[in-house]
Design a protein around this motif. Sequence first.
Motif, PDB file in Angstrom:
ATOM      1  N   LYS A  13     -24.084  80.362  75.745  1.00  0.00           N
ATOM      2  CA  LYS A  13     -25.205  79.531  76.181  1.00  0.00           C
ATOM      3  C   LYS A  13     -26.401  79.720  75.259  1.00  0.00           C
ATOM      4  O   LYS A  13     -27.106  78.763  74.922  1.00  0.00           O
ATOM      5  N   VAL A  14     -26.624  80.963  74.837  1.00  0.00           N
ATOM      6  CA  VAL A  14     -27.730  81.246  73.916  1.00  0.00           C
ATOM      7  C   VAL A  14     -27.500  80.526  72.587  1.00  0.00           C
ATOM      8  O   VAL A  14     -28.389  79.843  72.064  1.00  0.00           O
ATOM      9  N   LEU A  15     -26.299  80.648  72.034  1.00  0.00           N
ATOM     10  CA  LEU A  15     -26.005  80.048  70.734  1.00  0.00           C
ATOM     11  C   LEU A  15     -26.057  78.527  70.791  1.00  0.00           C
ATOM     12  O   LEU A  15     -26.378  77.867  69.787  1.00  0.00           O
ATOM     13  N   VAL A  45     -24.562  89.945  70.675  1.00  0.00           N
ATOM     14  CA  VAL A  45     -23.625  88.985  70.094  1.00  0.00           C
ATOM     15  C   VAL A  45     -22.715  89.656  69.065  1.00  0.00           C
ATOM     16  O   VAL A  45     -21.822  89.030  68.511  1.00  0.00           O
ATOM     17  N   GLY A  46     -22.923  90.934  68.808  1.00  0.00           N
ATOM     18  CA  GLY A  46     -22.001  91.659  67.946  1.00  0.00           C
ATOM     19  C   GLY A  46     -22.604  92.443  66.811  1.00  0.00           C
ATOM     20  O   GLY A  46     -21.898  93.175  66.112  1.00  0.00           O
ATOM     21  N   TYR A  56     -27.988  84.462  66.321  1.00  0.00           N
ATOM     22  CA  TYR A  56     -27.200  83.340  65.791  1.00  0.00           C
ATOM     23  C   TYR A  56     -26.428  83.762  64.539  1.00  0.00           C
ATOM     24  O   TYR A  56     -25.248  83.454  64.390  1.00  0.00           O
ATOM     25  N   ALA A  57     -27.088  84.472  63.654  1.00  0.00           N
ATOM     26  CA  ALA A  57     -26.451  84.861  62.390  1.00  0.00           C
ATOM     27  C   ALA A  57     -25.357  85.896  62.581  1.00  0.00           C
ATOM     28  O   ALA A  57     -24.401  85.947  61.803  1.00  0.00           O
ATOM     29  N   SER A  58     -25.478  86.733  63.605  1.00  0.00           N
ATOM     30  CA  SER A  58     -24.516  87.820  63.786  1.00  0.00           C
ATOM     31  C   SER A  58     -23.263  87.400  64.539  1.00  0.00           C
ATOM     32  O   SER A  58     -22.302  88.169  64.621  1.00  0.00           O
TER      33      SER A  58
END
Length: 295
Positions: A87-89, A159-160, A129-131
């Motif tokens: 949902k965030v992405l 997100v990782g 977003y980038a990760s």
Amino acid sequence: MKAFFLEVILRFFAGIPLPLSQRIGRFLGQLLVLFPNRSRKVAQKNLSLCFPDMTKEHQHEMLKGSLCSVGQSITELGAFWCWKPDKVLSLVKDVQGEEVFSEALRESQGRGLILLTPHLGAWELAGLYASSGRDMAIMYKPQEDPKVDQLIAKGRRRVGATLAPTTLGGVKAASLTLRRGGVVGILPDQEPDLGEGVFAPFFGIPAYTMTLVTRLARKKRLPIVFLVMERLAKGKGYRAHYIRAHEGVYDGNESRAVETINQLVEQCVNIAPKQYMWNYKRFRRRPDGSKMNYR
């Protein structure tokens, strides 16, 4: 106790729609504009230094936009750090220069890539977003309160990404990520500790700027890409902008290489100047050893 209240606030903002959260953030920013406070003083000083030819009215509009953006950066964290990752992405509605990042990733195989995100727009979302889906270490300055530090780290890792503190150990961890062919994320406009930077112009004003980026990149000519997460109007999401750094960042002269980094940060800021964090004491340290009077 501080961490507890911060988590309660994050949960509150996570429980309301993003447009409402951003409206509350704008309201908080408007309060900063109306009443005397440190953020307003610092932003006014920085804007007057960086844009001396700008009219007072235009400077004031920039001030209002910046402080409202600061307020939104706080209230948005509820969504970024508490919503489900997918949902965030999905909040990223448009990507400009995606091919730039894809090409840099292809070039970086076996060497690694450096991703720079200035304090602009939704920079916390940029890291998430980038990760997503890749080996990435994000460098950060640890908080004095260990529980607050844990809370922030939890949000940024969700997100990782792994986190690497801006210490010798953290730099070593970031270097290992690069050697694996991974990505290292850095805030390039954050003032480094004494002895870890040089002075280079930023909007025409000498700013003490980290040499870490150019030192990491120079030896193997690692690709450097900037990522800006521009906030769209009326809670409609965000637009990502990727910008490739040019050859000047590998200059053997450290001062010239760092100056190039600052020029590229300026290019990023010009995408959405009212969303830049002008209330950061970017010019606190002066070349003569004195401190900028932000009072």
